[in-house]
Design a protein around this motif. Sequence first.
Motif, PDB file in Angstrom:
ATOM      1  N   MET A  44      -0.565   3.023  -3.930  1.00  0.00           N
ATOM      2  CA  MET A  44       0.345   1.856  -3.338  1.00  0.00           C
ATOM      3  C   MET A  44      -0.085   0.357  -3.441  1.00  0.00           C
ATOM      4  O   MET A  44      -1.266   0.062  -3.706  1.00  0.00           O
ATOM      5  N   PHE A  45       0.584  -0.563  -4.125  1.00  0.00           N
ATOM      6  CA  PHE A  45       0.436  -1.856  -4.098  1.00  0.00           C
ATOM      7  C   PHE A  45       1.083  -2.845  -2.910  1.00  0.00           C
ATOM      8  O   PHE A  45       2.318  -2.391  -2.557  1.00  0.00           O
ATOM      9  N   THR A  46       0.561  -3.735  -2.404  1.00  0.00           N
ATOM     10  CA  THR A  46       0.977  -4.625  -1.526  1.00  0.00           C
ATOM     11  C   THR A  46       1.430  -5.848  -2.293  1.00  0.00           C
ATOM     12  O   THR A  46       0.427  -6.471  -3.024  1.00  0.00           O
ATOM     13  N   GLN A  47       2.671  -6.248  -2.378  1.00  0.00           N
ATOM     14  CA  GLN A  47       3.062  -7.499  -3.083  1.00  0.00           C
ATOM     15  C   GLN A  47       3.787  -8.330  -2.246  1.00  0.00           C
ATOM     16  O   GLN A  47       4.400  -7.924  -1.318  1.00  0.00           O
ATOM     17  N   MET A  48       3.987  -9.612  -3.012  1.00  0.00           N
ATOM     18  CA  MET A  48       4.892 -10.617  -2.410  1.00  0.00           C
ATOM     19  C   MET A  48       6.474 -10.162  -2.165  1.00  0.00           C
ATOM     20  O   MET A  48       6.963  -9.462  -3.018  1.00  0.00           O
ATOM     21  N   ALA A  49       6.891 -10.821  -1.158  1.00  0.00           N
ATOM     22  CA  ALA A  49       8.368 -10.555  -0.882  1.00  0.00           C
ATOM     23  C   ALA A  49       9.043 -11.175  -2.134  1.00  0.00           C
ATOM     24  O   ALA A  49       8.804 -12.109  -2.699  1.00  0.00           O
ATOM     25  N   PRO A  50      10.316 -10.258  -2.355  1.00  0.00           N
ATOM     26  CA  PRO A  50      11.312 -10.949  -3.335  1.00  0.00           C
ATOM     27  C   PRO A  50      11.603 -12.270  -3.048  1.00  0.00           C
ATOM     28  O   PRO A  50      11.927 -12.570  -1.795  1.00  0.00           O
ATOM     29  N   ASN A  59       3.688   4.033 -13.130  1.00  0.00           N
ATOM     30  CA  ASN A  59       2.052   4.350 -12.958  1.00  0.00           C
ATOM     31  C   ASN A  59       1.856   5.125 -11.479  1.00  0.00           C
ATOM     32  O   ASN A  59       0.780   5.379 -11.176  1.00  0.00           O
ATOM     33  N   GLY A  60       3.017   5.928 -11.190  1.00  0.00           N
ATOM     34  CA  GLY A  60       2.941   6.664  -9.927  1.00  0.00           C
ATOM     35  C   GLY A  60       2.790   5.985  -8.632  1.00  0.00           C
ATOM     36  O   GLY A  60       2.134   6.663  -7.759  1.00  0.00           O
ATOM     37  N   ALA A  61       2.954   4.724  -8.399  1.00  0.00           N
ATOM     38  CA  ALA A  61       2.562   4.206  -7.217  1.00  0.00           C
ATOM     39  C   ALA A  61       3.780   3.740  -6.487  1.00  0.00           C
ATOM     40  O   ALA A  61       5.061   3.504  -7.200  1.00  0.00           O
ATOM     41  N   GLU A  62       3.926   3.387  -5.274  1.00  0.00           N
ATOM     42  CA  GLU A  62       4.730   2.710  -4.333  1.00  0.00           C
ATOM     43  C   GLU A  62       4.450   1.319  -4.387  1.00  0.00           C
ATOM     44  O   GLU A  62       3.113   0.918  -4.459  1.00  0.00           O
ATOM     45  N   VAL A  63       5.305   0.601  -3.620  1.00  0.00           N
ATOM     46  CA  VAL A  63       5.159  -0.956  -3.259  1.00  0.00           C
ATOM     47  C   VAL A  63       5.530  -1.124  -1.859  1.00  0.00           C
ATOM     48  O   VAL A  63       6.503  -0.877  -1.412  1.00  0.00           O
ATOM     49  N   THR A  64       4.480  -1.811  -1.397  1.00  0.00           N
ATOM     50  CA  THR A  64       4.764  -2.471   0.002  1.00  0.00           C
ATOM     51  C   THR A  64       5.385  -4.087   0.004  1.00  0.00           C
ATOM     52  O   THR A  64       4.765  -4.807  -0.774  1.00  0.00           O
ATOM     53  N   ILE A  65       6.429  -4.351   0.705  1.00  0.00           N
ATOM     54  CA  ILE A  65       7.140  -5.521   0.585  1.00  0.00           C
ATOM     55  C   ILE A  65       6.456  -6.515   1.751  1.00  0.00           C
ATOM     56  O   ILE A  65       6.371  -6.252   2.917  1.00  0.00           O
ATOM     57  N   ARG A  66       5.486  -7.343   1.482  1.00  0.00           N
ATOM     58  CA  ARG A  66       4.778  -8.054   2.425  1.00  0.00           C
ATOM     59  C   ARG A  66       5.857  -9.414   2.904  1.00  0.00           C
ATOM     60  O   ARG A  66       6.140 -10.262   1.836  1.00  0.00           O
ATOM     61  N   MET A  67       6.523  -9.257   3.895  1.00  0.00           N
ATOM     62  CA  MET A  67       7.834  -9.953   4.073  1.00  0.00           C
ATOM     63  C   MET A  67       7.279 -11.562   4.154  1.00  0.00           C
ATOM     64  O   MET A  67       7.994 -12.367   3.540  1.00  0.00           O
ATOM     65  N   PRO A  68       6.283 -11.913   4.955  1.00  0.00           N
ATOM     66  CA  PRO A  68       5.929 -13.376   5.256  1.00  0.00           C
ATOM     67  C   PRO A  68       5.341 -14.055   4.052  1.00  0.00           C
ATOM     68  O   PRO A  68       5.480 -15.253   3.988  1.00  0.00           O
TER      69      PRO A  68
END
Length: 705
Positions: free
Chosen positions: A74-80, A106-115
């Motif tokens: 899993m990756f944590t990434q910036m909100a759209p 690459n087999g991973a999920e993504v967290t949307i970091r809202m703030p």
Amino acid sequence: MKKRAALLSGTLLLGMVPALFAPAPVSAASPSPFTVDVSNAYRPVTHVASGSLYGLAEEGRPANDLIAPTHPKMFTQMAPGGQQLPNGETKPVGDALKVAPIAKRNGAEVTIRMPDIYPDFPYKWVSWDDWYGKVDQIVKARLDSGADNIYGYEIWNEPDGTWDTNKAGSFNEGWEKTYLRIKQQDTTTKIIGPSITHYNEGWLKDFLTYARDHHVLPDIISWHELGAPEGYYVDGPAPQYISSHISAYRALEKQLGISPRLISINEYGVISEQAVPGNMTRYIAQFERSGVDTANIAFWFRPGRLSNLVTANGEKNGAWWLYKWYGDMSGQMIMTTPPNPQALDLDGIASVNDSKQQVDVVFGGGTGNHTIVIKSLNALSAFSGTASVKLESTPWYGVDTPVSEPTTVFTGNVAIQNGQITIPVTDMKPSSGYHVTITPGAQSDITRYEAEKANVQGASVLSSNHASSSSYVGRIDHPDSYVEFTVNAPAAGNYNLTVGYANGGSSTSQQSLSVNGAEATTLNYPATGGWLDAADGAAIQQQIALKEGSNTIRLTKAGSGYAELDYIQLQQLGSFKQRVEAEDAKVQGARIVNSSFASNDRFVGNIDNNDSSVTFSVYAPAAGTYKMDVGYANGTNATSTHTLTINGQAQDAVSYPTTGGWTANVPNFGTRQIVTVSVNLKQGDNTIVLGKGNGYAELDYIEVY
């Protein structure tokens, strides 16, 4: 956390140990072994800690061939639509939905970091209408994208430090409002929180009680593990407490009547140990054994670098290989027991793949000599009699120093005794990572040779759990007692010879070393505090020359005292190149500083006074002119210098152009750089002194070649 950083760049030392040209005793301490129990599988391999915060920037950054081998979960990434400009970027990068396809392939999920839709960190609150608008925008974008690898919405980041109570009201009420706003539009995607800076049981109890009573419990509970004192992100690493945090949290769930949540530690690792292989293994081990679902390496530097596993030029550094070994694991995780569970010491993880009949162990964080014990190998049907063992290591030379491949420390055959094998690992560096691969049967390309398998004359083969392969040679007590090894060299040249031994006496003992019948050299064995029947041994190292093919190495009783022999180990040395870390030199009037942006995790700073100096000892195989790279940082706004003295003779000063920052500044956008100078050395030992000149500069290492 983000926007706190430093940068290093340097050169490469590949697949080599420092050339040791005289016997160098390794610490004789005998810590408890690091134990792996093959029969105790506790969870499937899912690579829980292989993700990162802002690890992906955009297509091709990083390249897929750098992402895939680490098997990120899993990756944590910036909100759209986010406007973050992390650490000096000129345009927003890491939009969760833009990089979701990269993560998916690459087999991973993504967290949307809202703030992170806000441009600033810490976040600047505008109004509830503004926030609601942003939440609606994010959720709509997520639903419109059709992405099927979204791990969840992270409602806020570090609310214990970034939530504006004066303008927005209490966080608990704000959580409830945002949670309900999301669920009105998206009932499927999980909600993650509260993502506080550190494990704070009182804070969590208050939050969870409110969330329980208002029916807005997070689907995934999250907090950060960023060191001690709790939450201090610069230094003070304390991963040994992670398991107790998770146990306390599980107890809190029961106390509050809350069903078990998935746990996401979506930032881990303090700045001083960012990506350093030996340090990262401690975190990974705690997360795996404690049963977290996901964990992300913290983001302190540049986006799109897998949180410092990749250099500025898109190459693999030493940390990348650690996570590649982790990514290679398959099958079941098996239980590991570190020697000092409550200390910053050796730790690691292990897996077993029944179909491949292979055991993998990844470990690090230890110093000096350690013993790896693999128990219950007889639980695997293919193991009987002998196991084939390969030990590799990966160094830490800094984030921007590429490492093209790990170093093979040894390969060898180890006898299985009572279902287990014992693997001594000598001269461990705390910043390095290590990987052991164990497969059935014997191999021919061995580099570790057991003493009990050699030609033993006038001595005895004995058994002990403290010995490599559980056997050793003792009672080498007479002038004609010897142990002769027949070894195979793939090519003629210089080799590093490691001799595993024990000296239970009170003073140094000697043996003579003869290679292929040539004139003997004396080896000195410092006392180890015990014989191998009761304590672990130690090791010394010596460079020898071998011919291609078969060679004999004879160790004979000599001088006073006595020594037992456990094994010898060979490592081929390439063309001459010797690297010496500044912190390992003689430091006067200056300070050794920890920094993940330095080679071997440390550098020498505060070389500020006229009597400040760093004295290096370097061996040259022949007299002549050599090149010397100096790794340094100069955070001033002008060129600085150090005086240079070689073997007591003053040389031209070494000049250091400005690097834009100091090695350990936070934030720091400078780079550790190198300068190259020519040095004239004599054959044998040389003394190289760098001292305070004009201006100021920090020293990381020198490398002579």
